[in-house]
Design a protein around this motif. Structure first.
Motif, PDB file in Angstrom:
ATOM      1  N   ALA A 185       1.011  -0.931   0.201  1.00 60.11           N
ATOM      2  CA  ALA A 185      -0.169   0.327  -0.010  1.00 60.11           C
ATOM      3  C   ALA A 185       0.765   1.038   0.001  1.00 60.11           C
ATOM      4  O   ALA A 185       1.111   2.402  -1.023  1.00 60.11           O
ATOM      5  CB  ALA A 185      -1.025   0.128   1.076  1.00 60.11           C
ATOM      6  N   GLU A 186       1.998   1.243   1.044  1.00 55.28           N
ATOM      7  CA  GLU A 186       2.810   2.933   1.395  1.00 55.28           C
ATOM      8  C   GLU A 186       3.642   2.879   0.053  1.00 55.28           C
ATOM      9  O   GLU A 186       4.089   3.514  -0.286  1.00 55.28           O
ATOM     10  CB  GLU A 186       3.285   2.690   2.066  1.00 55.28           C
ATOM     11  CG  GLU A 186       4.635   1.531   2.559  1.00 55.28           C
ATOM     12  CD  GLU A 186       3.991   0.124   3.394  1.00 55.28           C
ATOM     13  OE1 GLU A 186       4.711  -0.456   3.729  1.00 55.28           O
ATOM     14  OE2 GLU A 186       2.692  -0.346   3.211  1.00 55.28           O
ATOM     15  N   LEU A 187       3.689   2.103  -1.326  1.00 53.49           N
ATOM     16  CA  LEU A 187       4.834   2.065  -2.201  1.00 53.49           C
ATOM     17  C   LEU A 187       3.670   2.229  -3.809  1.00 53.49           C
ATOM     18  O   LEU A 187       4.622   2.192  -4.694  1.00 53.49           O
ATOM     19  CB  LEU A 187       4.998   0.376  -2.320  1.00 53.49           C
ATOM     20  CG  LEU A 187       6.152   0.454  -1.456  1.00 53.49           C
ATOM     21  CD1 LEU A 187       6.673  -1.011  -2.048  1.00 53.49           C
ATOM     22  CD2 LEU A 187       7.376   1.671  -0.875  1.00 53.49           C
ATOM     23  N   SER A 188       2.389   2.067  -3.704  1.00 54.34           N
ATOM     24  CA  SER A 188       1.360   2.282  -4.694  1.00 54.34           C
ATOM     25  C   SER A 188       1.553   3.531  -5.218  1.00 54.34           C
ATOM     26  O   SER A 188       1.055   3.639  -6.868  1.00 54.34           O
ATOM     27  CB  SER A 188      -0.039   2.311  -4.353  1.00 54.34           C
ATOM     28  OG  SER A 188      -0.442   3.276  -3.461  1.00 54.34           O
ATOM     29  N   ASP A 189       2.106   4.674  -4.994  1.00 53.73           N
ATOM     30  CA  ASP A 189       2.156   6.190  -5.814  1.00 53.73           C
ATOM     31  C   ASP A 189       3.806   5.909  -6.118  1.00 53.73           C
ATOM     32  O   ASP A 189       3.693   7.041  -6.645  1.00 53.73           O
ATOM     33  CB  ASP A 189       1.695   7.259  -4.928  1.00 53.73           C
ATOM     34  CG  ASP A 189       0.011   7.194  -5.093  1.00 53.73           C
ATOM     35  OD1 ASP A 189      -0.212   6.385  -4.913  1.00 53.73           O
ATOM     36  OD2 ASP A 189      -0.377   7.495  -3.558  1.00 53.73           O
ATOM     37  N   ASP A 190       4.422   4.648  -5.875  1.00 55.37           N
ATOM     38  CA  ASP A 190       5.851   5.376  -6.686  1.00 55.37           C
ATOM     39  C   ASP A 190       5.428   4.784  -7.840  1.00 55.37           C
ATOM     40  O   ASP A 190       5.344   3.397  -8.321  1.00 55.37           O
ATOM     41  CB  ASP A 190       6.801   4.866  -5.755  1.00 55.37           C
ATOM     42  CG  ASP A 190       6.503   5.735  -3.972  1.00 55.37           C
ATOM     43  OD1 ASP A 190       6.767   6.367  -4.556  1.00 55.37           O
ATOM     44  OD2 ASP A 190       7.426   4.790  -3.399  1.00 55.37           O
ATOM     45  N   THR A 191       7.685   4.726  -8.417  1.00 54.41           N
ATOM     46  CA  THR A 191       7.852   4.554 -10.044  1.00 54.41           C
ATOM     47  C   THR A 191       8.621   3.177  -9.311  1.00 54.41           C
ATOM     48  O   THR A 191      10.019   3.975  -8.893  1.00 54.41           O
ATOM     49  CB  THR A 191       7.579   4.904 -10.181  1.00 54.41           C
ATOM     50  OG1 THR A 191       6.476   5.694 -10.855  1.00 54.41           O
ATOM     51  CG2 THR A 191       8.732   4.371 -11.747  1.00 54.41           C
ATOM     52  N   PHE A 192       8.803   2.383 -10.186  1.00 55.80           N
ATOM     53  CA  PHE A 192       9.947   1.589  -9.407  1.00 55.80           C
ATOM     54  C   PHE A 192      10.435   1.249 -11.174  1.00 55.80           C
ATOM     55  O   PHE A 192      10.319   0.724 -11.787  1.00 55.80           O
ATOM     56  CB  PHE A 192      10.044  -0.292  -8.981  1.00 55.80           C
ATOM     57  CG  PHE A 192       9.485   0.278  -7.421  1.00 55.80           C
ATOM     58  CD1 PHE A 192      10.636   0.378  -6.495  1.00 55.80           C
ATOM     59  CD2 PHE A 192       8.264   0.019  -6.820  1.00 55.80           C
ATOM     60  CE1 PHE A 192      10.243   0.664  -5.361  1.00 55.80           C
ATOM     61  CE2 PHE A 192       7.896   0.749  -6.246  1.00 55.80           C
ATOM     62  CZ  PHE A 192       8.920   1.241  -4.581  1.00 55.80           C
ATOM     63  N   TYR A 193      11.832   1.169 -11.182  1.00 52.25           N
ATOM     64  CA  TYR A 193      12.679   0.540 -12.422  1.00 52.25           C
ATOM     65  C   TYR A 193      13.541  -0.612 -12.053  1.00 52.25           C
ATOM     66  O   TYR A 193      15.083  -1.096 -10.770  1.00 52.25           O
ATOM     67  CB  TYR A 193      13.723   1.677 -12.265  1.00 52.25           C
ATOM     68  CG  TYR A 193      13.015   3.049 -13.000  1.00 52.25           C
ATOM     69  CD1 TYR A 193      12.726   2.942 -14.136  1.00 52.25           C
ATOM     70  CD2 TYR A 193      12.612   3.885 -11.690  1.00 52.25           C
ATOM     71  CE1 TYR A 193      11.616   4.732 -14.342  1.00 52.25           C
ATOM     72  CE2 TYR A 193      12.010   5.026 -11.998  1.00 52.25           C
ATOM     73  CZ  TYR A 193      11.825   5.577 -13.044  1.00 52.25           C
ATOM     74  OH  TYR A 193      11.113   6.515 -13.388  1.00 52.25           O
ATOM     75  N   LEU A 194      13.728  -1.557 -13.241  1.00 48.75           N
ATOM     76  CA  LEU A 194      14.430  -2.643 -13.514  1.00 48.75           C
ATOM     77  C   LEU A 194      15.988  -2.210 -13.875  1.00 48.75           C
ATOM     78  O   LEU A 194      16.216  -1.263 -14.826  1.00 48.75           O
ATOM     79  CB  LEU A 194      13.735  -3.696 -14.278  1.00 48.75           C
ATOM     80  CG  LEU A 194      13.032  -4.625 -14.265  1.00 48.75           C
ATOM     81  CD1 LEU A 194      12.979  -5.374 -15.112  1.00 48.75           C
ATOM     82  CD2 LEU A 194      12.886  -5.636 -12.745  1.00 48.75           C
ATOM     83  N   GLN A 195      16.937  -2.159 -12.896  1.00 49.66           N
ATOM     84  CA  GLN A 195      18.548  -1.829 -12.895  1.00 49.66           C
ATOM     85  C   GLN A 195      19.105  -1.977 -14.638  1.00 49.66           C
ATOM     86  O   GLN A 195      18.795  -3.273 -14.705  1.00 49.66           O
ATOM     87  CB  GLN A 195      19.077  -2.149 -11.961  1.00 49.66           C
ATOM     88  CG  GLN A 195      18.974  -1.891 -10.697  1.00 49.66           C
ATOM     89  CD  GLN A 195      18.101  -0.469 -10.543  1.00 49.66           C
ATOM     90  OE1 GLN A 195      19.259   1.043 -10.314  1.00 49.66           O
ATOM     91  NE2 GLN A 195      16.870   0.131 -10.352  1.00 49.66           N
TER      92      GLN A 195
END
Length: 264
Positions: free
Chosen positions: A67-77
């Motif tokens: 839930a606390e990460l739902s607004d983030d964007t992540f990247y495969l390095q």
């Protein structure tokens, strides 16, 4: 055996899988013998690549189902570089990693969206020491390997017939036309565009055809993150490895002056 009839099988040949295993074993053995520590950094991170020519694969935060990460964007390095440099800044010295990395839009004879990258850093090395280490690594992994060394300038002179450090855009344009490259005389006003074109189309295919070739002292304009040579500030302490015309490694003596880095 017909792979189409058995789609569950790996597409890699069994002999190549075994060869890859031996190469990875030899790599680890080499780095450990040189006093390196193997590290493992995140594959998925909020941090992304700083190179504008490389596109990362992104993942919306809600795909992580936290839930606390739902607004983030992540990247495969795209490489472990950023995370490993954080480790260096924290006090590590000799480190290496065999990492799975990912790049968007990478698909072809020599590229894949996912591939294995070997990255290493040794604090205190200059260009000569870094090239020596690469040569030793090659001789460990490839039997009877005798890497050659040649400056970017000398390779360019040998195959293009022009000095890349002195010649004008007009001279580079003339050279491109003489080598029948499919561009017009006014294709670009940028020297680096012409240098890149001539190097990739004329010089690179000839490199490493008999022995692996290490090309060093790249033009300073193409080495924003590298220290300049103390002998000739037109070139930087950057090098690349070529085997059968394919670039397989890229390294440089890291620029540590933040003000200079910002100005570049």
């Amino acid at each position: 055996m017909n792979i189409q009839a058995h789609p569950w099988q790996p597409t890699a040949d069994l002999a190549n899988i075994k060869l890859r295993s031996r190469v990875l074993w030899n790599l680890r053995d080499f780095f450990h013998s040189q006093g390196f520590a193997e590290v493992q950094t995140p594959v998925l991170s909020r941090d992304t690549v700083v190179d504008r020519h490389i596109d990362p694969i992104s993942l919306p935060g809600n795909a992580v189902s936290v839930a606390e990460l739902s607004d983030d964007t992540f990247y495969l390095q795209t490489s472990p570089e950023f995370c490993m440099k954080r480790m260096l800044a924290a006090g590590f010295d000799n480190i290496y990693q065999i990492a799975q990395v990912f790049r968007s839009g990478e698909r072809g004879s020599y590229h894949n969206p996912e591939f294995t990258m070997v990255e290493w850093y040794r604090v205190g090395d200059d260009l000569s020491a870094a090239v020596d280490l690469l040569s030793q690594l090659l001789q460990t992994v490839i039997p009877d390997c005798q890497p050659t060394r040649q400056s970017y300038r000398d390779a360019f002179l040998q195959y293009v017939g022009r000095c890349p450090l002195d010649c004008s855009v007009a001279e580079l344009s003339t050279a491109a036309l003489a080598h029948n490259l499919a561009v017009g005389a006014n294709w670009s006003s940028d020297r680096d565009d012409w240098l890149n074109l001539l190097f990739s189309e004329v010089v690179q295919p000839r490199l490493g055809q008999v022995h692996p070739a290490i090309i060093f002292d790249y033009p300073a304009s193409q080495s924003a993150l590298a220290q300049l040579s103390s002998e000739d500030d037109r070139v930087a302490q950057r090098f690349e490895l070529f085997i059968a015309g394919i670039e397989l490694a890229n390294g440089y003596n890291e620029l540590l002056d933040a003000t200079e880095l910002s100005s570049r």
